[in-house]
Design a protein around this motif. Structure first.
Motif, PDB file in Angstrom:
ATOM      1  N   LYS A 281       0.824  -1.204   0.000  1.00 44.49           N
ATOM      2  CA  LYS A 281       0.000   0.000   0.000  1.00 44.49           C
ATOM      3  C   LYS A 281       0.861   1.257   0.000  1.00 44.49           C
ATOM      4  CE  LYS A 281      -4.070  -1.901   2.336  1.00 44.49           C
ATOM      5  NZ  LYS A 281      -4.966  -1.790   3.509  1.00 44.49           N
ATOM      6  N   LYS A 282       0.374   2.250  -0.734  1.00 46.04           N
ATOM      7  CA  LYS A 282       1.019   3.560  -0.730  1.00 46.04           C
ATOM      8  C   LYS A 282       0.100   4.520   0.008  1.00 46.04           C
ATOM      9  CE  LYS A 282       1.310   6.256  -4.448  1.00 46.04           C
ATOM     10  NZ  LYS A 282       1.772   6.783  -5.749  1.00 46.04           N
ATOM     11  N   GLY A 283       0.653   5.220   0.958  1.00 44.28           N
ATOM     12  CA  GLY A 283      -0.168   6.098   1.780  1.00 44.28           C
ATOM     13  C   GLY A 283      -0.380   7.470   1.159  1.00 44.28           C
ATOM     14  N   ASN A 284      -0.597   8.445   2.008  1.00 44.94           N
ATOM     15  CA  ASN A 284      -0.873   9.811   1.581  1.00 44.94           C
ATOM     16  C   ASN A 284       0.309  10.370   0.775  1.00 44.94           C
ATOM     17  OD1 ASN A 284      -1.308  12.656   1.500  1.00 44.94           O
ATOM     18  ND2 ASN A 284      -2.656  12.480   3.271  1.00 44.94           N
ATOM     19  N   PRO A 285       0.074  10.831  -0.455  1.00 49.82           N
ATOM     20  CA  PRO A 285       1.174  11.306  -1.304  1.00 49.82           C
ATOM     21  C   PRO A 285       1.983  12.449  -0.698  1.00 49.82           C
ATOM     22  CG  PRO A 285      -0.839  11.048  -2.589  1.00 49.82           C
ATOM     23  CD  PRO A 285      -1.223  10.866  -1.151  1.00 49.82           C
ATOM     24  N   LYS A 286       1.374  13.252   0.153  1.00 48.83           N
ATOM     25  CA  LYS A 286       2.105  14.411   0.668  1.00 48.83           C
ATOM     26  C   LYS A 286       3.211  14.024   1.651  1.00 48.83           C
ATOM     27  CE  LYS A 286      -0.901  15.758   4.576  1.00 48.83           C
ATOM     28  NZ  LYS A 286      -1.755  16.845   5.100  1.00 48.83           N
ATOM     29  N   TYR A 287       3.225  12.770   2.082  1.00 46.89           N
ATOM     30  CA  TYR A 287       4.262  12.332   3.014  1.00 46.89           C
ATOM     31  C   TYR A 287       5.378  11.547   2.326  1.00 46.89           C
ATOM     32  CZ  TYR A 287       0.777  13.563   6.527  1.00 46.89           C
ATOM     33  OH  TYR A 287      -0.136  14.238   7.301  1.00 46.89           O
ATOM     34  N   LEU A 288       5.342  11.452   0.997  1.00 46.50           N
ATOM     35  CA  LEU A 288       6.355  10.696   0.273  1.00 46.50           C
ATOM     36  C   LEU A 288       7.553  11.588  -0.074  1.00 46.50           C
ATOM     37  CD1 LEU A 288       4.050   8.689  -2.167  1.00 46.50           C
ATOM     38  CD2 LEU A 288       4.882   8.016   0.093  1.00 46.50           C
ATOM     39  N   THR A 289       8.681  10.955  -0.395  1.00 43.88           N
ATOM     40  CA  THR A 289       9.886  11.669  -0.785  1.00 43.88           C
ATOM     41  C   THR A 289      10.058  11.532  -2.294  1.00 43.88           C
ATOM     42  OG1 THR A 289      10.903  11.193   1.349  1.00 43.88           O
ATOM     43  CG2 THR A 289      12.369  11.882  -0.431  1.00 43.88           C
ATOM     44  N   TYR A 290       9.982  12.648  -2.999  1.00 47.30           N
ATOM     45  CA  TYR A 290      10.005  12.629  -4.457  1.00 47.30           C
ATOM     46  C   TYR A 290      11.401  12.942  -5.011  1.00 47.30           C
ATOM     47  CZ  TYR A 290       4.944  12.542  -3.946  1.00 47.30           C
ATOM     48  OH  TYR A 290       3.668  12.183  -3.603  1.00 47.30           O
TER      49      TYR A 290
ATOM     50  N   THR B  16      -3.166   0.972   9.985  1.00 48.98           N
ATOM     51  CA  THR B  16      -3.056   0.521   8.595  1.00 48.98           C
ATOM     52  C   THR B  16      -2.127   1.400   7.760  1.00 48.98           C
ATOM     53  OG1 THR B  16      -5.000   1.819   7.965  1.00 48.98           O
ATOM     54  CG2 THR B  16      -5.378  -0.473   8.649  1.00 48.98           C
ATOM     55  N   ALA B  17      -1.591   2.467   8.336  1.00 52.06           N
ATOM     56  CA  ALA B  17      -0.704   3.365   7.587  1.00 52.06           C
ATOM     57  C   ALA B  17       0.619   2.660   7.295  1.00 52.06           C
ATOM     58  CB  ALA B  17      -0.455   4.641   8.381  1.00 52.06           C
ATOM     59  N   PRO B  18       1.152   2.794   6.081  1.00 54.12           N
ATOM     60  CA  PRO B  18       2.436   2.164   5.767  1.00 54.12           C
ATOM     61  C   PRO B  18       3.576   2.797   6.559  1.00 54.12           C
ATOM     62  CG  PRO B  18       1.760   3.631   3.997  1.00 54.12           C
ATOM     63  CD  PRO B  18       0.605   3.552   4.948  1.00 54.12           C
ATOM     64  N   THR B  19       4.552   1.998   6.950  1.00 54.45           N
ATOM     65  CA  THR B  19       5.702   2.511   7.714  1.00 54.45           C
ATOM     66  C   THR B  19       6.883   2.839   6.812  1.00 54.45           C
ATOM     67  OG1 THR B  19       6.709   0.329   8.059  1.00 54.45           O
ATOM     68  CG2 THR B  19       5.032   1.052   9.658  1.00 54.45           C
ATOM     69  N   TYR B  20       6.942   2.178   5.648  1.00 53.14           N
ATOM     70  CA  TYR B  20       8.049   2.347   4.697  1.00 53.14           C
ATOM     71  C   TYR B  20       9.395   1.943   5.282  1.00 53.14           C
ATOM     72  CZ  TYR B  20       4.581   5.015   2.100  1.00 53.14           C
ATOM     73  OH  TYR B  20       3.444   5.394   1.435  1.00 53.14           O
ATOM     74  N   MET B  21       9.385   1.132   6.332  1.00 53.79           N
ATOM     75  CA  MET B  21      10.660   0.683   6.890  1.00 53.79           C
ATOM     76  C   MET B  21      11.377  -0.266   5.937  1.00 53.79           C
ATOM     77  SD  MET B  21      11.121   2.366   9.618  1.00 53.79           S
ATOM     78  CE  MET B  21      12.568   1.534  10.252  1.00 53.79           C
ATOM     79  N   TRP B  22      10.621  -0.987   5.117  1.00 57.19           N
ATOM     80  CA  TRP B  22      11.247  -1.848   4.104  1.00 57.19           C
ATOM     81  C   TRP B  22      12.028  -1.001   3.101  1.00 57.19           C
ATOM     82  CZ3 TRP B  22       9.924  -0.937  -0.963  1.00 57.19           C
ATOM     83  CH2 TRP B  22       8.752  -0.197  -1.177  1.00 57.19           C
ATOM     84  N   LEU B  23      11.501   0.192   2.783  1.00 61.07           N
ATOM     85  CA  LEU B  23      12.189   1.084   1.861  1.00 61.07           C
ATOM     86  C   LEU B  23      13.448   1.667   2.511  1.00 61.07           C
ATOM     87  CD1 LEU B  23      12.307   2.533  -0.842  1.00 61.07           C
ATOM     88  CD2 LEU B  23      10.719   4.240   0.063  1.00 61.07           C
TER      89      LEU B  23
ATOM     90  N   HIS C 285       7.161  10.335   8.825  1.00 58.80           N
ATOM     91  CA  HIS C 285       6.323   9.322   9.479  1.00 58.80           C
ATOM     92  C   HIS C 285       5.080   9.987  10.065  1.00 58.80           C
ATOM     93  CE1 HIS C 285       9.239   6.111   9.041  1.00 58.80           C
ATOM     94  NE2 HIS C 285      10.172   6.858   9.587  1.00 58.80           N
ATOM     95  N   SER C 286       4.542  10.934   9.318  1.00 58.29           N
ATOM     96  CA  SER C 286       3.418  11.712   9.834  1.00 58.29           C
ATOM     97  C   SER C 286       2.077  11.008   9.692  1.00 58.29           C
ATOM     98  CB  SER C 286       3.354  13.066   9.111  1.00 58.29           C
ATOM     99  OG  SER C 286       4.542  13.790   9.320  1.00 58.29           O
ATOM    100  N   GLU C 287       2.026  10.005   8.833  1.00 62.32           N
ATOM    101  CA  GLU C 287       0.754   9.308   8.627  1.00 62.32           C
ATOM    102  C   GLU C 287       0.537   8.311   9.758  1.00 62.32           C
ATOM    103  OE1 GLU C 287      -1.727   7.275   4.957  1.00 62.32           O
ATOM    104  OE2 GLU C 287       0.397   7.757   4.719  1.00 62.32           O
ATOM    105  N   LEU C 288      -0.561   8.464  10.468  1.00 57.56           N
ATOM    106  CA  LEU C 288      -0.825   7.654  11.649  1.00 57.56           C
ATOM    107  C   LEU C 288      -1.895   6.605  11.372  1.00 57.56           C
ATOM    108  CD1 LEU C 288      -0.892  10.561  14.264  1.00 57.56           C
ATOM    109  CD2 LEU C 288       1.067   9.196  13.518  1.00 57.56           C
ATOM    110  N   GLY C 289      -2.061   5.704  12.332  1.00 54.80           N
ATOM    111  CA  GLY C 289      -3.077   4.664  12.216  1.00 54.80           C
ATOM    112  C   GLY C 289      -2.448   3.302  11.991  1.00 54.80           C
TER     113      GLY C 289
END
Length: 228
Positions: free
Chosen positions: A28-37, A182-189, A176-180
């Motif tokens: 799953k990909k979470g909220n786009p505003k918290y991603l690193t582009y 079910t929110a992805p942690t992206y620790m694998w990334l 790591h601002s997305e909470l909950g």
């Protein structure tokens, strides 16, 4: 916004087998505003000066940064409960990379050192039994590091937030601002990025360019000017 990731994309391909992974890949990909582009202004920026950090943990157990280390700067605060689960995740990461040239540093941005010391001492065993800390904890004296990072980002530095530093440059950062639950942690990334850096390669940039149009950014700046 929740979308599915194409995990077959070449940017996810590493020689590391899935059986050796510390963190399983999330689909799953979470909220786009918290991603690193790709065009993130922080990537490639000069790293903050970490020489004046106050170490609150025993340096014999968790040594200070040495030349050549890849630094995972986990910015947190005891006052912010959203940081607590991430401490457990970064402890797991630190444990997995402890024999390599990777140092996980938990930089406290609390009002003073008493907050982090309370966390570490934990006389009532309120935190340590659930969120064991297995990395160096430091204090941002004078808030100079936080101020520098905020200035570089041109935005407030919310915690928890992590920056990866190599050769005195910020090569990756992760919000790591997305909470909950079910929110992805992206620790694998984060794990993948460290493996790439240790192999002498560049980090992967899986998200492309920021989908926010430049015109929208300009409009926001104009609105701020009008408010002033």
């Amino acid at each position: 916004y929740v979308g599915e990731l194409n995990l077959a994309h070449p940017c996810y391909a590493l020689t590391m087998s899935e059986s050796k992974r510390v963190f399983a890949k999330e689909s799953k990909k979470g909220n786009p505003k918290y991603l690193t582009y790709d065009d993130d202004r922080v990537l490639g920026a000069k790293a903050p000066d970490l020489s004046n950090m106050e170490y609150l943990t025993d340096v014999k157990v968790y040594p200070k940064i040495e030349k050549g280390d890849i630094v995972v700067l986990f910015v947190w605060g005891q006052f912010q409960k959203a940081c607590y689960p991430k401490i457990k995740l970064y402890s797991k990461l630190a444990d997995a990379f402890k024999t390599k040239k990777v140092k996980v540093i938990g930089l406290s941005t609390d009002p003073d050192t008493s907050y982090a010391k309370k966390w570490l001492d934990d006389p009532k065993k309120k935190y340590s039994t659930v969120f064991e800390t297995k990395f160096a904890v430091t204090f941002d004296t004078g808030k100079k590091i936080k101020e520098y990072l905020s200035m570089t980002m041109r935005a407030p530095l919310n915690v928890p937030h992590t920056f990866v530093i190599k050769d005195d440059k910020i090569v990756w950062h992760q919000q790591h601002s997305e909470l909950g639950a079910t929110a992805p942690t992206y620790m694998w990334l984060m794990e993948d990025q460290l493996e790439l850096l240790l192999a002498g390669k560049d980090v992967s940039l899986p998200w492309g360019k920021n989908p926010v149009e430049e015109d929208e950014d300009e409009d926001e700046d104009e609105e701020e000017d009008d408010d002033e």
